[in-house]
Write a protein that holds these residues in place. Structure first.
Motif, short mmCIF file in Angstrom:
data_model
loop_
_atom_site.label_atom_id
_atom_site.label_comp_id
_atom_site.label_asym_id
_atom_site.label_seq_id
_atom_site.Cartn_x
_atom_site.Cartn_y
_atom_site.Cartn_z
N PRO A 149 0.79 -1.24 0.00
CA PRO A 149 0.00 0.00 0.00
C PRO A 149 0.83 1.29 0.00
N ALA A 150 2.15 1.19 0.08
CA ALA A 150 3.00 2.37 0.32
C ALA A 150 2.76 3.48 -0.69
N LEU A 151 2.80 3.16 -1.98
CA LEU A 151 2.67 4.21 -3.00
C LEU A 151 1.29 4.85 -2.97
N LYS A 152 0.25 4.04 -2.81
CA LYS A 152 -1.11 4.56 -2.77
C LYS A 152 -1.30 5.50 -1.58
N ILE A 153 -0.72 5.16 -0.45
CA ILE A 153 -0.82 6.00 0.75
C ILE A 153 -0.10 7.33 0.54
N LEU A 154 1.11 7.27 0.00
CA LEU A 154 1.89 8.49 -0.21
C LEU A 154 1.19 9.44 -1.19
N VAL A 155 0.71 8.88 -2.29
CA VAL A 155 0.05 9.71 -3.31
C VAL A 155 -1.25 10.30 -2.76
#
Length: 414
Positions: A149-155
């Motif tokens: 989920p890292a990229l989705k959370i950051l964006v």
């Protein structure tokens, strides 16, 4: 009162001052931890270009790309650009295999040579930026395995706040049990993130880009002309530029990546020397902003970095030197009892504040880690002092001799 006693009092006061600031940041960071919430998912995700600078990363690169391909983010909304920068190992061959295996995914590999590349991470990132098309740029180091989920959370965090120029996630040590050194680093990185990142965010609305697991608006990185080719700490340099453009950097610890840390002293020393030189460069480059209105947003960070890399370092050197000279009988200290009491309180404060930071992490609040924190004050702090002083001296020498910037390779492990 003798000169040596005066110097000891000044150094003790300086060390305590830094400690007290850090304690305030720890408690502020803990409050921030309790208050942190995830931003809502956007109705439409922007296109993201993930840049992965890599130089002789054959040992770890396959695992990293597999983790990036597994992101819980719309497949048609992101690209992965690996800058295989003048590598002499099997990186190109491994990356070609991954490309062939994932032909339906946008995975681009840029292979540079000794003419176009091999000039450091900043140069590699600038090469990747020119070939990217995303409105949002993400950066991951070649040894990282981010959680899905890292990229989705950051964006999501970036889109939710129009004044957020960048959003950083949390990094964890994936080889923390490899050696005593990696156990030290595991505690250090957790403490840094909840103290210097979350704490500064709560009080001063400041964070520092850590070099990996972050997203930044493309328009900002283009406006500042890309990454500074002379900056070894390109992440800190970009952070200062973002704040000077009146944007924020947000910290979202639920976006997690796992990275490999040095397992031996020589590798750690080499890596941290580069960090010291990089941060000294950024401090000196931006020093003028301490005294002008334009630098108001980064003034605390400049003072904080100056305190760490100059005031604290030289205070610790004076403290250690007087201790050695006194026990060897070379000098006599009239306030030795008082200084020993101050030292004991400093140890207690360091241990308590550091232990508070790791209570935020599941499985880290253990008796073994408490013992490691105590040992860190005696051993690891002296290691840091050694590398900080050495890094400063090397930085000055390289400036005098006009040494060019190149890749400072950190050894990887299987």
């Amino acid at each position: 009162m003798s000169l040596i006693d005066t110097l000891l009092i000044i150094s003790a006061f300086s060390i305590w001052l830094v400690l007290l600031v850090n304690i305030i940041l720890v408690f502020a960071g803990y409050i921030g931890y309790l208050r942190m919430r995830l931003a809502p998912l956007p109705s439409k995700f922007p296109f993201v270009s993930i840049l992965v600078p890599a130089h002789n990363e054959g040992i770890v690169i396959s695992k990293t790309i597999e983790a990036l391909l597994a992101f819980d983010y719309p497949e048609d909304k992101y690209e992965i650009i690996v800058i295989n920068d003048n590598s002499s190992d099997n990186s190109a061959e491994l990356l070609k295999r991954i490309q062939e295996k994932n032909q339906n995914r946008f995975l681009k590999v840029i292979n540079t040579n000794e003419i176009t590349g091999g000039k450091g991470k900043s140069n590699a990132l600038n090469i990747g930026l020119k070939e990217s098309k995303g409105s949002v740029i993400a950066v991951y180091d070649a040894d990282n395995t981010p959680e899905k989920p890292a990229l989705k959370i950051l964006v999501s965090e970036l889109i939710a706040d129009e004044k957020a120029g960048a959003v950083i996630g949390k990094f964890r040590t994936r080889n923390k049990n490899a050696s005593l050194l990696t156990r030290f680093i595991n505690i250090e990185t957790l403490s840094f993130q909840w103290l210097s990142q979350a704490g500064r965010k709560m009080i001063f609305n400041l964070c520092t880009i850590p070099g990996t697991n972050y997203v930044i608006r493309r328009e900002l990185i283009e406006k500042i002309g890309g990454w500074d080719l002379e900056a070894l700490a390109e992440d800190t340099e970009v952070s200062f530029q973002v704040y000077r453009m009146k944007y924020y950097i947000n910290f979202q610890p639920q976006a997690v990546t796992w990275e490999q840390e040095p397992q031996t002293f020589d590798v750690w020393f080499h890596q941290r020397t580069r960090w010291v030189k990089g941060n000294v460069y950024v401090i000196l480059k931006n020093l003028k902003f301490l005294f002008i209105k334009e630098g108001r947003t980064i003034r605390f960070d400049l003072i904080y970095f100056l305190a760490i890399y100059f005031l604290l370092m030289f205070s610790l050197i004076i403290s250690d030197a007087t201790f050695i000279l006194s026990i060897s009988g070379v000098v006599h200290i009239d306030i030795s009892g008082f200084s020993n009491l101050l030292w004991l309180f400093a140890v207690v404060l360091f241990v308590v504040s550091t232990f508070i930071t790791i209570t935020t992490e599941k499985g880290e609040m253990t008796f073994n880690n408490l013992m490691i924190i105590i040992l860190m004050y005696v051993v690891y702090s002296q290691m840091w002092l050694m590398v900080a002083f050495y890094g400063l001296v090397v930085y000055i020498w390289e400036k005098i001799t006009h040494k060019k910037i190149g890749w400072y390779k950190t050894k990887r492990y299987k």
